[in-house]
Design an enzyme around this catalytic site. Structure first.
Site, PDB file in Angstrom:
ATOM      1  N   ASN A  60       0.824  -1.206   0.000  1.00 39.94           N
ATOM      2  CA  ASN A  60       0.000   0.000   0.000  1.00 39.94           C
ATOM      3  C   ASN A  60       0.860   1.258   0.000  1.00 39.94           C
ATOM      4  OD1 ASN A  60      -2.301  -1.545   0.088  1.00 39.94           O
ATOM      5  ND2 ASN A  60      -2.734  -1.185   2.244  1.00 39.94           N
ATOM      6  N   ARG A 391     -11.664  -4.279 -13.272  1.00 43.86           N
ATOM      7  CA  ARG A 391     -10.568  -5.186 -12.921  1.00 43.86           C
ATOM      8  C   ARG A 391     -11.134  -6.595 -12.905  1.00 43.86           C
ATOM      9  NH1 ARG A 391      -6.613  -1.737 -10.819  1.00 43.86           N
ATOM     10  NH2 ARG A 391      -7.408   0.043  -9.620  1.00 43.86           N
ATOM     11  N   ARG A 421      -5.915   1.572 -12.885  1.00 46.12           N
ATOM     12  CA  ARG A 421      -4.497   1.723 -12.537  1.00 46.12           C
ATOM     13  C   ARG A 421      -3.852   0.404 -12.124  1.00 46.12           C
ATOM     14  NH1 ARG A 421      -4.692   5.676  -8.740  1.00 46.12           N
ATOM     15  NH2 ARG A 421      -4.432   7.348 -10.247  1.00 46.12           N
ATOM     16  N   HIS A 451     -16.404   2.884 -14.125  1.00 44.40           N
ATOM     17  CA  HIS A 451     -16.211   2.162 -12.869  1.00 44.40           C
ATOM     18  C   HIS A 451     -17.481   1.423 -12.449  1.00 44.40           C
ATOM     19  CE1 HIS A 451     -15.235   2.000  -8.405  1.00 44.40           C
ATOM     20  NE2 HIS A 451     -14.118   1.552  -8.938  1.00 44.40           N
ATOM     21  N   TYR A 484     -12.367  -9.653  -0.944  1.00 49.30           N
ATOM     22  CA  TYR A 484     -13.041  -8.380  -0.683  1.00 49.30           C
ATOM     23  C   TYR A 484     -14.503  -8.632  -0.362  1.00 49.30           C
ATOM     24  CZ  TYR A 484      -9.162  -6.138  -3.315  1.00 49.30           C
ATOM     25  OH  TYR A 484      -7.952  -5.707  -3.776  1.00 49.30           O
ATOM     26  N   ARG A 580     -13.839   2.569   5.354  1.00 48.42           N
ATOM     27  CA  ARG A 580     -12.665   1.714   5.505  1.00 48.42           C
ATOM     28  C   ARG A 580     -11.347   2.483   5.457  1.00 48.42           C
ATOM     29  NH1 ARG A 580     -11.532  -1.096   0.479  1.00 48.42           N
ATOM     30  NH2 ARG A 580      -9.958   0.497   0.209  1.00 48.42           N
ATOM     31  N   HIS A 608     -15.276  -3.590   1.131  1.00 51.15           N
ATOM     32  CA  HIS A 608     -15.355  -2.914  -0.159  1.00 51.15           C
ATOM     33  C   HIS A 608     -16.785  -2.543  -0.543  1.00 51.15           C
ATOM     34  CE1 HIS A 608     -14.517  -2.616  -4.644  1.00 51.15           C
ATOM     35  NE2 HIS A 608     -13.489  -1.949  -4.138  1.00 51.15           N
TER      36      HIS A 608
END
Length: 699
Positions: A60, A391, A421, A451, A484, A580, A608
């Protein structure tokens, strides 16, 4: 501000614009990494999972520097003026980041050296230092160096004909100080050794070279240190110190000026490895003159220098998760639920026709989502399949199903977001694969990332065409669906299906949406809708009607929403936020946010889900969404936010939100000062872990 005889004044969001009311987003993100690190320090977490959390905190932080710090450095160079609600300049933020990140890194290595490594050693999992190698191990490692390392390594002695090499982003390197003359009689002071990228960074010793029952490992850096003089015959290595450089890894593509977005992104990917430098990590014992020499080479300052007592890339230790077969040191195995009605042998479309189906991953299996697309591909009644992919991973069962559907003659349309990304290369590959199979592939909308998470299946039935949809909060990624938490809703509600159809038309034809009945979409209506719903709660509170907001998301950043929440708090609305990661709102400020509570859940699974509940003065509403409350989600992305209309689904989500609010095991509470404290049960209070509870069954 308006007043009436019956209703007290409701403050307007414009009244809450003081910079001190906002937490800096970058510092808030570092606080999240600190909470992840705390999982590595928690002795109740299985040991190898603690190591995993340590690695995640390191990964991270890498991305934080590659993207966030890199962006701030660019802003500081171009125009160093305040640009966020907290009114700090980029330079001010960079200084604060440096101070906080240095503390975080020190804590990471203290955790590794003082807690994790000793605990692993007690379990027979050892990292052997050079001084600990016995003669047998030393001989084996010397042979490894001769056969595996020496043929592929290229040490570079630095002189005018051998300039300082280009250093790959996040690669392992060594700066070597030398004494003596080279083969041509010249004095060489410094050399750089770049570790071969093809070799593992941690080498496991064969069982024959270890104590019985133990797992012994050696860092590749230790082998290079031990044999560095073999790389420079006739010279003596006075010092050898590992270092790593982090570079700006954001891609820049001028979408308005390119004809083919896929080719443009593909062309930019190689340059990511050599972007501007933003951080230098060196061994803690590296002399000042050498670290200064490297800083000068990379155009960095001492604020950008991180001296570490251990491997410069902690996340390489993640490989132990798969290398060491010790189930007793990991979380107990967990198999997601698969309701009988959704099993492959059942009639999935009939089940969806009977009522909306909610899946809460990873507690519920992701298999029905894959099966949804796979069955559509082989169903003669299905005419078309449309899906967004943000993704999904390089080897995806979802993409496999879409490819098979296209080959079977279905009309398959896929909106692939090429600019997700760090997944750009994977998305380019799958886009090419889908096109080769005959699918229609588009890359979203210029200037906006797609998205939204949605799938549309058009099926011809006895009474006409019907739209079956899957809409969710998370990606179509089978691997992360096990890691997630995300909600996915399957429905054949005509209004919802028509809305999804309209958004797909907009993404492919670029025409205007004619009007959506169920979905609130970004970048068009979502921000105004959220502000309006918060304002409605404030009006309800002022009128003495039920007023309560519960919102769960990954990040809360957008100033307009935060101001609206402050105004609602002053009006008397009770507000519970489950955030979160980044939270720029300050709870608990007297006269501003007394009625706002913020908690963050950190546990086995990455939280998530995005869920928004509004009491509505007695007419409650519940929404699921692909969007966080961030500027980019509201204004620069295509997003969806959709209502829960099924009473059964509504009740389940509400119960599960209640569990999140009751959690006193993995929850952290945000204070007015921007720091978090762990929620602990009172002496007479039962321990509540929402994730453990949901593993046992639906809320």
């Amino acid at each position: 501000m308006t007043e009436t005889a019956d209703v007290p004044a409701v403050p307007t969001p414009d009244e809450f614009d003081a910079p001190e009311l906002f937490i800096n987003r970058e510092l808030s993100l570092l606080e999240f990494n600190d909470r992840v690190l705390a999982q590595a320090q928690d002795e109740s977490v299985p040991l190898l999972e603690r190591l995993k959390f340590l690695c995640i905190s390191s990964t991270n932080l890498d991305e934080f520097f590659e993207v966030r710090v890199a962006g701030l450095k660019q802003k500081a160079e171009l125009l160093d003026t305040p640009g966020e609600a907290d009114n700090r300049t980029p330079s001010d933020v960079l200084r604060a980041i440096s101070e906080r990140a240095h503390t975080l890194v020190d804590n990471q290595y203290a955790t590794l050296n003082n807690e994790i490594i000793p605990a692993l050693e007690a379990e027979g999992i050892r990292f052997l230092r050079r001084a600990e190698w016995n003669p047998k191990q030393r001989a084996w490692l010397a042979e490894y160096f001769e056969e595996e390392l020496l043929p592929v390594i290229s040490p570079i002695g630095l002189d005018p004909a051998h300039p300082f090499p280009r250093i790959l982003n996040k690669s392992l390197n060594f700066i070597v100080s030398l004494d003596g003359t080279d083969a041509f009689g010249r004095k060489i002071r410094h050399a750089v050794v770049q570790a071969p990228r093809a070799l593992p960074r941690i080498i496991q010793l064969p069982q024959a070279e270890t104590d019985s029952g133990s797992h012994d490992f050696v860092f590749l850096s230790s082998i290079i240190h031990a044999h560095v003089e073999d790389l420079f015959p006739s010279m003596r290595a006075q010092g050898c110190y590992q270092f790593r450089v982090t570079r700006n890894s954001d891609l820049y593509v001028d979408e308005e000026e390119v004809d083919d977005l896929l080719r443009a992104v593909e062309g930019e990917l190689p340059g990511r490895r050599y972007g501007d430098c933003v951080r230098l990590e060196v061994a803690h014992n590296c002399p000042v003159e050498l670290s200064d020499y490297l800083l000068a080479r990379f155009l960095l300052t001492r604020e950008d220098l991180y001296q570490v007592n251990g491997p410069v890339n902690v996340n390489r230790l993640m490989s132990l998760q798969s290398t060491v077969d010790r189930p007793d040191l990991k979380y107990p195995a967990f198999t997601p639920r698969l309701p009988n009605a959704l099993a492959p042998s059942g009639d999935l479309f009939a089940e969806i026709r009977a009522g909306d189906v909610l899946l809460h991953h990873p507690f519920d299996s992701f298999l029905p989502v894959i099966d949804f697309v796979r069955r559509a591909g082989s169903d003669p009644k299905v005419l078309a399949i449309k899906q967004t992919l943000y993704r999904t991973g390089p080897k995806s069962a979802v993409v496999d199903a879409l490819v098979e559907a296209a080959r079977a003659g279905k009309e398959v349309t896929v909106v692939v977001e090429l600019r997700a990304r760090f997944d750009e290369a994977d998305n380019i590959e799958l886009a090419n694969r889908l096109q080769a199979a005959g699918a229609h592939v588009v890359y979203g909308v210029v200037g906006y990332k797609t998205h939204a998470k949605m799938t549309l299946i058009v099926r011809r039935e006895a009474d006409g065409l019907h739209n079956y949809v899957h809409v969710g909060t998370g990606n179509y990624h089978p691997k992360t669906a096990r890691l997630y938490t995300d909600y996915g809703l399957m429905s054949c509600d005509p209004a919802l299906g028509n809305d999804v159809h309209e958004i797909f038309l907009q993404l492919t034809s670029l025409g205007k949406v004619s009007g959506l009945e169920r979905i609130v979409d970004a970048p068009f209506r979502l921000h105004d809708a959220i502000i309006a719903k918060i304002a409605r709660e404030a009006d309800a509170a002022a009128a003495g009607r039920p007023a309560w907001i519960v919102a769960k998301m990954n990040s809360l950043v957008e100033p307009g929403v935060i101001r609206a929440l402050y105004a609602a708090s002053v009006a008397g609305v009770q507000i519970d936020l489950i955030v979160r990661g980044i939270c720029c709102l300050r709870p608990g400020i007297a006269g501003v946010s007394d009625n706002i509570r913020v908690r963050s859940i950190v546990g086995r699974f990455l939280e998530h889900t995005r869920v928004f509940h509004f009491a509505g003065g007695g007419e409650p509403e519940l929404y699921l969404s692909s969007a966080d409350w961030m500027d980019r989600n509201f204004f620069r992305r295509v997003e969806i936010c959709f209502p829960v209309t099924s009473p059964a689904v509504y009740d389940r989500v509400q119960r599960e939100l209640g569990l999140y609010l009751a959690d006193n095991s993995g929850a952290w509470l945000l204070g007015e000062d921007g720091r978090y404290t762990r929620a602990l049960p009172a002496a007479d209070e039962p321990v509540v872990s929402v994730q453990k509870r949901l593993m046992e069954g639906p809320g």
